[in-house]
Design a protein around this motif. Structure first.
Motif, PDB file in Angstrom:
ATOM      1  N   MET A 166      11.427  -7.184 -20.705  1.00 22.34           N
ATOM      2  CA  MET A 166      10.645  -7.359 -19.495  1.00 22.34           C
ATOM      3  C   MET A 166       9.181  -7.482 -19.890  1.00 22.34           C
ATOM      4  N   ASP A 167       8.509  -8.455 -19.290  1.00 17.37           N
ATOM      5  CA  ASP A 167       7.073  -8.602 -19.554  1.00 17.37           C
ATOM      6  C   ASP A 167       6.279  -8.063 -18.367  1.00 17.37           C
ATOM      7  N   GLY A 168       4.971  -8.099 -18.487  1.00 17.11           N
ATOM      8  CA  GLY A 168       4.101  -7.541 -17.456  1.00 17.11           C
ATOM      9  C   GLY A 168       4.252  -8.223 -16.109  1.00 17.11           C
ATOM     10  N   VAL A 169       4.443  -9.526 -16.105  1.00 14.00           N
ATOM     11  CA  VAL A 169       4.597 -10.255 -14.844  1.00 14.00           C
ATOM     12  C   VAL A 169       5.894  -9.837 -14.151  1.00 14.00           C
ATOM     13  N   GLN A 170       6.964  -9.717 -14.928  1.00 17.30           N
ATOM     14  CA  GLN A 170       8.233  -9.275 -14.337  1.00 17.30           C
ATOM     15  C   GLN A 170       8.108  -7.857 -13.780  1.00 17.30           C
ATOM     16  N   LEU A 171       7.411  -7.010 -14.505  1.00 18.08           N
ATOM     17  CA  LEU A 171       7.221  -5.639 -14.041  1.00 18.08           C
ATOM     18  C   LEU A 171       6.447  -5.618 -12.721  1.00 18.08           C
ATOM     19  N   LEU A 172       5.400  -6.435 -12.625  1.00 15.92           N
ATOM     20  CA  LEU A 172       4.634  -6.508 -11.383  1.00 15.92           C
ATOM     21  C   LEU A 172       5.482  -7.053 -10.244  1.00 15.92           C
ATOM     22  N   ARG A 173       6.285  -8.079 -10.516  1.00 20.82           N
ATOM     23  CA  ARG A 173       7.159  -8.651  -9.484  1.00 20.82           C
ATOM     24  C   ARG A 173       8.194  -7.622  -9.028  1.00 20.82           C
ATOM     25  N   LEU A 174       8.740  -6.869  -9.978  1.00 21.38           N
ATOM     26  CA  LEU A 174       9.712  -5.834  -9.648  1.00 21.38           C
ATOM     27  C   LEU A 174       9.049  -4.750  -8.793  1.00 21.38           C
ATOM     28  N   GLY A 175       7.852  -4.348  -9.185  1.00 23.45           N
ATOM     29  CA  GLY A 175       7.127  -3.351  -8.407  1.00 23.45           C
ATOM     30  C   GLY A 175       6.878  -3.820  -6.985  1.00 23.45           C
ATOM     31  N   LYS A 176       6.511  -5.083  -6.840  1.00 21.37           N
ATOM     32  CA  LYS A 176       6.279  -5.642  -5.505  1.00 21.37           C
ATOM     33  C   LYS A 176       7.567  -5.638  -4.696  1.00 21.37           C
ATOM     34  N   ARG A 177       8.674  -6.020  -5.310  1.00 20.39           N
ATOM     35  CA  ARG A 177       9.958  -6.056  -4.601  1.00 20.39           C
ATOM     36  C   ARG A 177      10.394  -4.645  -4.197  1.00 20.39           C
ATOM     37  N   LEU A 178      10.205  -3.667  -5.080  1.00 21.47           N
ATOM     38  CA  LEU A 178      10.540  -2.289  -4.742  1.00 21.47           C
ATOM     39  C   LEU A 178       9.660  -1.773  -3.607  1.00 21.47           C
ATOM     40  N   THR A 179       8.398  -2.174  -3.599  1.00 24.45           N
ATOM     41  CA  THR A 179       7.500  -1.800  -2.507  1.00 24.45           C
ATOM     42  C   THR A 179       7.990  -2.392  -1.196  1.00 24.45           C
ATOM     43  N   GLU A 180       8.428  -3.652  -1.235  1.00 28.94           N
ATOM     44  CA  GLU A 180       8.974  -4.282  -0.024  1.00 28.94           C
ATOM     45  C   GLU A 180      10.198  -3.526   0.485  1.00 28.94           C
ATOM     46  N   LEU A 181      11.093  -3.155  -0.437  1.00 32.07           N
ATOM     47  CA  LEU A 181      12.284  -2.407  -0.037  1.00 32.07           C
ATOM     48  C   LEU A 181      11.912  -1.030   0.511  1.00 32.07           C
ATOM     49  N   GLY A 182      10.944  -0.388  -0.114  1.00 32.65           N
ATOM     50  CA  GLY A 182      10.481   0.906   0.376  1.00 32.65           C
ATOM     51  C   GLY A 182       9.871   0.796   1.763  1.00 32.65           C
ATOM     52  N   ARG A 183       9.090  -0.246   1.995  1.00 35.46           N
ATOM     53  CA  ARG A 183       8.517  -0.454   3.324  1.00 35.46           C
ATOM     54  C   ARG A 183       9.609  -0.681   4.359  1.00 35.46           C
ATOM     55  N   ALA A 184      10.647  -1.419   3.963  1.00 32.93           N
ATOM     56  CA  ALA A 184      11.769  -1.640   4.884  1.00 32.93           C
ATOM     57  C   ALA A 184      12.430  -0.312   5.240  1.00 32.93           C
ATOM     58  N   MET A 185      12.431   0.614   4.300  1.00 39.18           N
ATOM     59  CA  MET A 185      13.026   1.933   4.553  1.00 39.18           C
ATOM     60  C   MET A 185      12.208   2.739   5.551  1.00 39.18           C
ATOM     61  N   ILE A 186      10.894   2.669   5.459  1.00 37.93           N
ATOM     62  CA  ILE A 186      10.064   3.527   6.303  1.00 37.93           C
ATOM     63  C   ILE A 186       9.567   2.842   7.561  1.00 37.93           C
ATOM     64  N   THR A 187       9.833   1.553   7.703  1.00 41.80           N
ATOM     65  CA  THR A 187       9.400   0.838   8.891  1.00 41.80           C
ATOM     66  C   THR A 187      10.503   0.910   9.933  1.00 41.80           C
ATOM     67  N   ASP A 188      10.159   1.437  11.075  1.00 45.48           N
ATOM     68  CA  ASP A 188      11.114   1.555  12.173  1.00 45.48           C
ATOM     69  C   ASP A 188      10.758   0.509  13.215  1.00 45.48           C
ATOM     70  N   PRO A 189      11.582  -0.544  13.352  1.00 47.73           N
ATOM     71  CA  PRO A 189      11.251  -1.605  14.307  1.00 47.73           C
ATOM     72  C   PRO A 189      11.160  -1.099  15.745  1.00 47.73           C
ATOM     73  N   ALA A 190      11.819   0.008  16.049  1.00 47.34           N
ATOM     74  CA  ALA A 190      11.775   0.544  17.406  1.00 47.34           C
ATOM     75  C   ALA A 190      10.506   1.359  17.655  1.00 47.34           C
ATOM     76  N   ALA A 191       9.833   1.768  16.576  1.00 49.20           N
ATOM     77  CA  ALA A 191       8.634   2.593  16.725  1.00 49.20           C
ATOM     78  C   ALA A 191       7.442   1.729  17.111  1.00 49.20           C
ATOM     79  N   GLU A 192       6.448   2.392  17.659  1.00 49.18           N
ATOM     80  CA  GLU A 192       5.223   1.702  18.018  1.00 49.18           C
ATOM     81  C   GLU A 192       4.603   1.127  16.745  1.00 49.18           C
ATOM     82  N   HIS A 193       4.151  -0.106  16.824  1.00 51.24           N
ATOM     83  CA  HIS A 193       3.631  -0.793  15.643  1.00 51.24           C
ATOM     84  C   HIS A 193       2.338  -0.140  15.151  1.00 51.24           C
ATOM     85  N   LEU A 194       2.288   0.080  13.857  1.00 57.48           N
ATOM     86  CA  LEU A 194       1.074   0.542  13.202  1.00 57.48           C
ATOM     87  C   LEU A 194       0.646  -0.529  12.223  1.00 57.48           C
TER      88      LEU A 194
END
Length: 137
Positions: free
Chosen positions: A1-29
């Motif tokens: 794995m190179d640095g670019v792949q690591l950054l892309r993986l980190g971004k994808r994990l962040t997206e998945l984490g946001r999907a976990m904590i984002t509640d579409p029924a909750a008031e938008h923040l």
């Protein structure tokens, strides 16, 4: 794995984490409001100026976000006992309970949505658990 792949993986994990904590029924923040709540959650009894320093946001942005979050009942404010002119912020008890309940949900549904093959999704979950054990304190 190179640095670019690591950054892309980190971004994808962040997206998945946001999907976990984002509640579409909750008031938008907004992203800024989420950052402010997160900062206050990690640093209870904190002042606007301290939030500004830690987040790097402009003073006006933090002040507007704090006002909106207080109106929604997500942040509580109290006078600083050491300096009555300062206001100290904490995440409200109801918001704290909601945050704890929300983040305690299992990640498997989000991973299964991202990786539809059940066997691969199971393997991704195992690998993420292993990485968390190795990389997180």
């Amino acid at each position: 794995m190179d640095g670019v792949q690591l950054l892309r993986l980190g971004k994808r994990l962040t997206e998945l984490g946001r999907a976990m904590i984002t509640d579409p029924a909750a008031e938008h923040l907004s992203a800024g409001e989420i950052a402010v709540v997160s900062d206050v959650y990690r640093h209870p009894a904190t002042a606007v100026q301290e939030i500004r320093v830690r987040t790097g946001f402009a003073q006006s942005h933090v002040s507007v976000s704090v006002a909106r979050l207080r109106e929604r009942g997500l942040l509580d404010a109290a006078a600083d006992p050491a300096d009555g002119r300062r206001t100290l912020l904490t995440v409200s008890e109801s918001a704290r309970h909601a945050i704890r309940a929300h983040v305690a949900r299992p990640a498997e549904p989000v991973i299964t949505k991202a990786v539809p093959d059940p066997e691969k999704a199971r393997r991704v979950t195992e690998l993420l658990d292993e990485l968390a054990g190795l990389l997180l304190p």
